[in-house]
Scaffold this motif. Structure first.
Motif, short mmCIF file in Angstrom:
data_model
loop_
_atom_site.label_atom_id
_atom_site.label_comp_id
_atom_site.label_asym_id
_atom_site.label_seq_id
_atom_site.Cartn_x
_atom_site.Cartn_y
_atom_site.Cartn_z
N VAL A 1 51.48 2.76 -0.15
CA VAL A 1 50.10 2.62 -0.61
C VAL A 1 49.18 3.46 0.29
O VAL A 1 48.29 4.16 -0.20
CB VAL A 1 49.65 1.15 -0.64
CG1 VAL A 1 48.19 1.03 -1.07
CG2 VAL A 1 50.54 0.32 -1.56
N HIS A 2 49.41 3.40 1.58
CA HIS A 2 48.61 4.22 2.51
C HIS A 2 48.74 5.70 2.18
O HIS A 2 47.76 6.44 2.18
CB HIS A 2 49.05 3.99 3.96
CG HIS A 2 48.83 2.60 4.44
ND1 HIS A 2 49.63 2.03 5.39
CD2 HIS A 2 47.93 1.66 4.09
CE1 HIS A 2 49.23 0.79 5.61
NE2 HIS A 2 48.20 0.54 4.82
N ALA A 3 49.96 6.14 1.87
CA ALA A 3 50.20 7.55 1.57
C ALA A 3 49.56 8.00 0.27
O ALA A 3 49.33 9.18 0.06
CB ALA A 3 51.70 7.82 1.53
N ALA A 4 49.24 7.05 -0.60
CA ALA A 4 48.68 7.37 -1.92
C ALA A 4 47.17 7.61 -1.90
O ALA A 4 46.59 7.95 -2.93
CB ALA A 4 49.01 6.25 -2.90
N PHE A 5 46.56 7.46 -0.73
CA PHE A 5 45.11 7.63 -0.60
C PHE A 5 44.79 8.31 0.72
O PHE A 5 45.56 8.22 1.68
CB PHE A 5 44.40 6.26 -0.69
CG PHE A 5 44.62 5.59 -2.01
CD1 PHE A 5 43.84 5.93 -3.11
CD2 PHE A 5 45.63 4.66 -2.17
CE1 PHE A 5 44.06 5.35 -4.35
CE2 PHE A 5 45.86 4.07 -3.41
CZ PHE A 5 45.07 4.42 -4.50
N VAL B 1 44.17 -3.79 -0.82
CA VAL B 1 44.83 -3.73 -2.12
C VAL B 1 46.34 -3.91 -1.96
O VAL B 1 46.99 -4.62 -2.76
CB VAL B 1 44.50 -2.41 -2.84
CG1 VAL B 1 45.30 -2.26 -4.13
CG2 VAL B 1 43.00 -2.33 -3.12
N ALA B 2 46.92 -3.31 -0.94
CA ALA B 2 48.36 -3.42 -0.71
C ALA B 2 48.80 -4.87 -0.52
O ALA B 2 49.89 -5.25 -0.93
CB ALA B 2 48.77 -2.58 0.49
N ALA B 3 47.94 -5.67 0.08
CA ALA B 3 48.27 -7.08 0.30
C ALA B 3 48.53 -7.81 -1.01
O ALA B 3 49.29 -8.79 -1.06
CB ALA B 3 47.15 -7.77 1.08
N VAL B 4 47.95 -7.31 -2.10
CA VAL B 4 48.16 -7.91 -3.41
C VAL B 4 49.26 -7.18 -4.18
O VAL B 4 50.10 -7.80 -4.83
CB VAL B 4 46.84 -7.88 -4.23
CG1 VAL B 4 47.05 -8.39 -5.63
CG2 VAL B 4 45.76 -8.67 -3.52
N VAL B 5 49.27 -5.86 -4.10
CA VAL B 5 50.19 -5.07 -4.90
C VAL B 5 51.61 -5.07 -4.36
O VAL B 5 52.57 -5.25 -5.11
CB VAL B 5 49.67 -3.61 -5.03
CG1 VAL B 5 50.69 -2.72 -5.71
CG2 VAL B 5 48.35 -3.59 -5.78
N PRO C 1 52.27 7.85 -6.45
CA PRO C 1 53.53 7.38 -7.05
C PRO C 1 53.63 7.79 -8.51
O PRO C 1 52.62 7.84 -9.23
CB PRO C 1 53.45 5.86 -6.94
CG PRO C 1 52.16 5.52 -6.32
CD PRO C 1 51.40 6.77 -6.05
N HIS C 2 54.86 8.07 -8.94
CA HIS C 2 55.06 8.43 -10.34
C HIS C 2 54.92 7.19 -11.23
O HIS C 2 54.14 7.18 -12.16
CB HIS C 2 56.43 9.08 -10.55
CG HIS C 2 56.70 9.41 -11.97
ND1 HIS C 2 55.97 10.35 -12.67
CD2 HIS C 2 57.60 8.90 -12.85
CE1 HIS C 2 56.42 10.41 -13.92
NE2 HIS C 2 57.40 9.54 -14.05
N ARG C 3 55.68 6.16 -10.94
CA ARG C 3 55.62 4.92 -11.71
C ARG C 3 55.73 3.73 -10.79
O ARG C 3 56.46 3.75 -9.80
CB ARG C 3 56.74 4.85 -12.74
CG ARG C 3 56.51 5.69 -13.96
CD ARG C 3 55.41 5.11 -14.86
NE ARG C 3 55.20 5.98 -15.99
CZ ARG C 3 54.17 6.81 -16.11
NH1 ARG C 3 53.26 6.89 -15.17
NH2 ARG C 3 54.04 7.56 -17.17
#
Length: 197
Positions: free
Chosen positions: A7-11, A22-26, A50-52
């Motif tokens: 998640v960190h790498a995605a932003f 958000v990661a705490a939920v996802v 992420p792709h999917r």
């Protein structure tokens, strides 16, 4: 146990605290980290989208309300395996305050190169000023896409490919296919962004 590193790498790093929230939920809902990613540049920083994502769709909008956390959550939902979830997410994203943020642009653009034409139509309906010289949309998308020529090229190629596979009967002329029209508008915005307009 999955960690939040994907998640960190995605932003961009400037969103680290929001990404943590958000990661705490996802992350607990994910059975595994994303296998494939698309690398883009946001500012001067590489971001791995992420792709999917494969999980149960939790109502992140209700949980985060509005603001940056809601936008980060919506960005992630645009990568969900269920097209209906992706469509709801992009509608929320494009209607929100963060719609023109440089870190949002690649998430929206990736949807243009996918096979669900209804999502492409939603994006086109929201980006009506993309071809208007000097518009806020053209500047925002142009700047973000000028840094990512491979994303522009890939989106265009995928739009043509999906037209050929799924939509040739519905849109006999490639130039009438919404994905192609939008991909071309994005390419024009990127060209304008490259020239500093």
């Amino acid at each position: 146990m999955l960690d939040a590193s994907w998640v960190h790498a995605a932003f961009p790093s400037t969103l680290r605290a929001v990404a943590d929230e958000v990661a705490a939920v996802v992350v607990p809902g994910q059975s595994h980290a994303p296998v494939s990613v698309t690398e883009v540049v946001v500012g001067d920083e590489p971001v791995l989208i992420p792709h999917r994502l494969y999980d149960d769709d939790v109502s992140l909008s209700a949980r985060f309300g509005t603001g940056r956390a809601a936008a980060v959550a919506a960005c992630l939902r645009t990568r969900h395996h269920d097209g209906r979830v992706r469509q709801r997410a992009v509608r929320e994203l494009l209607a929100g305050d963060a719609a023109l943020e440089p870190w949002v642009v690649p998430y929206v653009v990736l949807l243009v190169g996918e096979y669900v034409v209804e999502i492409v139509e939603d994006v086109a309906a929201a980006l009506t000023d993309l071809d208007v010289d000097g518009s806020v949309q053209r500047r925002a998308y142009g700047r973000a896409l000028a840094q990512n020529p491979e994303l522009v090229r890939l989106t265009s190629a995928r739009a043509v490919s999906y037209w050929d596979c799924y939509y040739r009967a519905r849109y006999p002329q490639l130039d009438a296919y919404p994905g192609r029209m939008l991909a071309e508008a994005l390419a024009r915005a990127a060209a304008a962004g490259s020239s500093g307009l």
